[in-house]
Design a protein around this motif. Structure first.
Motif, short mmCIF file in Angstrom:
data_model
loop_
_atom_site.label_atom_id
_atom_site.label_comp_id
_atom_site.label_asym_id
_atom_site.label_seq_id
_atom_site.Cartn_x
_atom_site.Cartn_y
_atom_site.Cartn_z
N PHE A 62 37.46 40.32 39.48
CA PHE A 62 38.33 39.17 39.76
C PHE A 62 39.80 39.50 39.49
O PHE A 62 40.69 38.87 40.06
CB PHE A 62 37.90 37.96 38.94
CG PHE A 62 38.20 38.04 37.47
CD1 PHE A 62 39.37 37.50 36.95
CD2 PHE A 62 37.31 38.64 36.59
CE1 PHE A 62 39.66 37.57 35.59
CE2 PHE A 62 37.58 38.71 35.24
CZ PHE A 62 38.76 38.18 34.73
N THR A 63 40.04 40.48 38.65
CA THR A 63 41.42 40.86 38.34
C THR A 63 42.13 41.51 39.52
O THR A 63 43.35 41.66 39.51
CB THR A 63 41.46 41.81 37.14
OG1 THR A 63 40.55 42.89 37.39
CG2 THR A 63 41.05 41.09 35.87
N GLN A 64 41.38 41.90 40.55
CA GLN A 64 41.98 42.53 41.72
C GLN A 64 42.21 41.54 42.86
O GLN A 64 42.57 41.94 43.97
CB GLN A 64 41.09 43.69 42.20
CG GLN A 64 41.00 44.83 41.19
CD GLN A 64 40.01 45.91 41.57
OE1 GLN A 64 39.32 46.47 40.73
NE2 GLN A 64 39.93 46.20 42.86
N VAL A 65 41.97 40.26 42.58
CA VAL A 65 42.12 39.22 43.60
C VAL A 65 43.12 38.18 43.10
O VAL A 65 43.00 37.68 41.98
CB VAL A 65 40.77 38.55 43.90
CG1 VAL A 65 40.92 37.54 45.03
CG2 VAL A 65 39.70 39.59 44.26
N GLY A 98 35.93 36.89 41.34
CA GLY A 98 35.10 38.08 41.28
C GLY A 98 33.85 38.02 42.13
O GLY A 98 33.13 39.02 42.24
N TYR A 99 33.58 36.87 42.73
CA TYR A 99 32.42 36.74 43.62
C TYR A 99 32.80 36.87 45.09
O TYR A 99 31.94 36.75 45.96
CB TYR A 99 31.73 35.39 43.39
CG TYR A 99 31.21 35.21 41.98
CD1 TYR A 99 30.15 35.97 41.51
CD2 TYR A 99 31.78 34.28 41.11
CE1 TYR A 99 29.67 35.83 40.22
CE2 TYR A 99 31.31 34.13 39.82
CZ TYR A 99 30.26 34.90 39.38
OH TYR A 99 29.79 34.76 38.10
N ALA A 130 43.76 40.55 48.02
CA ALA A 130 42.94 41.41 47.17
C ALA A 130 43.28 42.87 47.42
O ALA A 130 43.49 43.29 48.56
CB ALA A 130 41.45 41.17 47.43
N ASP A 131 43.32 43.64 46.35
CA ASP A 131 43.51 45.08 46.43
C ASP A 131 42.23 45.75 45.96
O ASP A 131 41.82 45.60 44.80
CB ASP A 131 44.69 45.52 45.56
CG ASP A 131 46.01 45.01 46.11
OD1 ASP A 131 46.30 45.27 47.29
OD2 ASP A 131 46.74 44.32 45.37
N LEU A 132 41.60 46.50 46.85
CA LEU A 132 40.32 47.12 46.54
C LEU A 132 40.25 48.50 47.18
O LEU A 132 41.23 48.96 47.78
CB LEU A 132 39.18 46.20 47.01
CG LEU A 132 39.32 45.59 48.41
CD1 LEU A 132 38.73 46.50 49.47
CD2 LEU A 132 38.64 44.23 48.47
N SER A 133 39.11 49.13 47.05
CA SER A 133 38.94 50.47 47.62
C SER A 133 37.62 50.55 48.36
O SER A 133 36.60 50.01 47.89
CB SER A 133 38.98 51.53 46.52
OG SER A 133 40.24 51.56 45.89
#
Length: 667
Positions: free
Chosen positions: A29-32, A428-429, A448-451
């Motif tokens: 959730f910290t990446q959103v 986080g969901y 959101a930043d993700l990989s």
């Protein structure tokens, strides 16, 4: 290099993935970062109102004082239940989640001050349980004379530990401070030294220690924590002191899911919160150990819940006597229990099932519970709560557990503090990844930043969900990248009210979701509930999804006797109800004929902004005991989650389609 060494010292298990794990990995959730008008205000209210109110109530009710007295080894346990310690732990967990996204030096200092008090209450060997430590010669009546003596049924010693572990993991991840984490590890080491093969055997009476141990294992890599969690699961069904012939779930062991080994369980039984926490832990352990027998068991139990034991608005735990699941198809409306904590447990469990299987049906149930039977548990003010969540309220009828209005606190206040920890984690969901697959599960205006395959990707969602079905996703890879974008097409947009035959839409809709990529309509196939778009993505690629937002009439399986001849109303993910305030002071006299047509209107001034459903329908009018008529009246329905925010009065979810029972309806 120094940073890597520091991580190795404090968190080896977090740095290196386990050999086995969920095949799909959640995006934290910290990446959103949310920017919407539905969830962001709720998270803010949780941060600024719910969490401070919970801490204030923990202090004013003596929950904090219990820890102070435990440190002094003097005084008398001053609250009601031996699990009251967990209200502090749960609020600490929620506050830690908030700190992870909203740094707050004042809140951080307050948490540290509480952690000092908690640490002083811990006994030298790691034992932490104020109900005994305050006065070991006169412990709480539920605690037993010796440690762990009543753990199977009453003491909640391991339940307290589980919530301590959950809070400690959240606090450590948010702050990287070890103060609460070390307290939890010391307690966990004690638990692992006491329980296990060749040691003390018990199935914890109220599950959650299993989930907590798994979190500690993930953060430390210490195998004993995972092994002990698995041991507790495998201990179920082994105790010989139950009466297997008794219909009393306490006497049979079914109350805490201890009547049968987990691998042989096929039906959700007993206390619904305990059950949900157990099933979530079973999913964790199955993923981390590769134990297929556990996986098969929770698959069967999940099917049982969704096929036979879930209310139309995503609540579970129908029976107030024991806060438990009823028999198959036992879903009464007038006496529905539906503990808020059970809805929270259902969310935890269903997300883990998604991570195991990658099927959107689990996210469909998560969404149904989240938007309906879960957030109904907290008032719009952020400091009033439901312990139970009714399906109908009548002026003429009450039963002991009925709550027609919310309360600020409860003697057993597990639900408010559970909400405090769940709500900050909702982002986080939203996303998950697996190899070349990026899953979009929930629709919330955000960035959101993700990989994907270790390649950075930004996803920007633009929508007005749940009020509008027009969704836009801007995909911004750092460099052109080939991967599959899997967008969940909710069951309700595919003519499926739920992924079973328990509820269905009365009529199928001809409207289908439309998907565009960079403005061009694309054909798509749906696999496991996801529309898959495979391409090489470039910066500012835009995906648009239009989900039809019709008002749908929901009917129940004929085995749900109370719902025969009735309909419920759904629009998008939201279930609706009629409340007295909008319907001439009553809700139990409304008839919903098949010919009723609906219009929608967004009312920004009502209930913090809601889409209402409108129609003209018959209502029963009683002019005298012998003069009962029906008249047309304007009808308004509001989202179920928003009821009971304007005073006390009638409410209903299910509407009869014709006048079939004048006596009952007229009440």
């Amino acid at each position: 290099m120094k940073k890597i060494l520091l991580l190795l010292m404090i968190s080896p298990g977090y740095l290196f993935a386990q050999q086995k794990d969920y095949p799909i990995q959640a995006v934290p959730f910290t990446q959103v970062r949310l920017s919407d008008n539905f969830w962001l205000p709720r998270i803010e209210i949780n941060r600024t109102v719910t969490i401070p109110a919970s801490f204030a109530r923990c202090e004013s009710t003596g929950r904090v004082k219990n820890f102070v007295m435990a440190a002094q080894k003097s005084g008398k346990f001053c609250t009601t239940f031996p699990f009251d310690d967990t209200d502090i732990y749960k609020t600490l967990e929620g506050a830690s989640f908030s700190l992870a996204t909203h740094p707050d030096p004042k809140l951080a200092a307050y948490l540290d001050s509480l952690i000092v008090i908690i640490g002083k209450a811990q006994e030298p060997d790691g034992y932490l349980y104020t109900a005994r430590t305050i006065d070991p010669s006169h412990p709480h009546a539920w605690s037993g004379k010796e440690r762990w003596e009543k753990e199977r049924e009453l003491s909640h010693e391991l339940y307290n530990s589980g919530h301590l572990y959950e809070a400690a993991a959240a606090h450590f991840m948010a702050t990287k401070k070890r103060n609460l984490f070390d307290i939890a590890l010391k307690n966990a080491d004690l638990v692992c030294s006491v329980f296990g093969p060749g040691k003390l055997h018990v199935a914890p009476g109220h599950e959650i220690v299993e989930m907590g141990l798994v979190k500690l294992y993930r953060l430390t890599g210490k195998k004993e924590y995972l092994n002990t969690a698995k041991f507790f699961i495998e201990e179920r069904g082994r105790y010989k002191g139950y009466d297997s012939t008794s219909k009393d779930s306490w006497k049979s062991g079914a109350y805490w899911q201890d009547n049968t080994p987990v691998v042989d369980q096929e039906e959700a039984e007993g206390h619904a919160v305990r059950a949900g926490y157990l099933y979530a832990a079973v999913a964790d352990v199955a993923a981390l150990t590769g134990d297929d027998s556990l996986l098969r068991a929770i698959d069967k139990i999940w099917n049982n819940v969704v096929d036979k034991k879930m209310y139309v608005q995503g609540s579970v735990g129908a029976i107030g006597d024991g806060e438990r699941y009823g028999n198959n198809y036992e879903l009464p409306n007038a006496t529905a229990y539906n503990e808020t904590c059970a809805a929270i447990a259902l969310v935890y469990w269903n997300y883990r099932m998604f991570l195991l299987h990658g099927d959107s049906k689990y996210m469909d149930i998560l969404e149904k519970s989240l938007y309906n039977g879960l957030i109904s548990g907290v008032g719009l003010d952020g400091k009033s709560f439901f312990y139970t969540n009714a399906m109908q309220i009548r002026n003429s009828f009450t039963f002991p557990q009925m709550e027609a209005t919310r309360s600020g606190w409860f003697e057993c206040s597990c639900c408010p503090t559970n909400l405090a920890r769940l709500i900050p984690s909702i982002p986080g969901y939203m996303y998950a990844v697996n190899e070349d697959n990026l899953y979009i599960n929930l629709f919330i205006n955000s960035s959101a930043d993700l990989s994907v395959r270790n390649k950075p990707v930004q996803v920007i969602q633009t929508n007005n969900y749940p009020w509008d079905g027009s969704l836009a996703f801007t995909i911004n890879p750092k460099a052109a990248a080939a991967f599959n974008l899997l967008v969940r097409i909710p069951g309700w947009a595919q003519n499926k009210a739920v992924p079973s035959t328990l509820y269905q839409f009365q009529n199928e809709s001809a409207e289908k979701p439309v998907i565009k990529v960079n403005g061009a309509v694309v054909d798509y196939a749906i696999t496991n509930g996801y529309a898959t778009i495979k391409r090489t993505w470039k910066k500012n690629d835009k995906v648009e999804v239009n989900l039809p937002m019709e008002v749908r009439r929901v009917v129940a399986n004929e085995k749900l006797k109370e719902d025969i001849g009735k309909v419920a109303l759904q629009r998008g993910p939201l279930m609706y109800c009629a409340e007295w305030k909008d319907n001439n002071g009553k809700a139990g006299n409304i008839i919903m004929p098949n010919s009723a047509a609906f219009t929608t209107e967004f009312k920004p001034e009502l209930l913090n902004g809601v889409m209402v459903l409108k129609s003209d329908v018959p209502a029963i009018v009683i002019n005298s005991s012998e003069n009962i008529t029906t008249v047309k009246q304007p009808f308004i329905a509001i989202p179920y989650y928003s009821w009971a925010n304007r005073g006390k009065g009638e409410m209903t979810v299910w509407f009869p389609t014709q006048v079939t029972d004048i006596e009952v309806l007229s009440k």
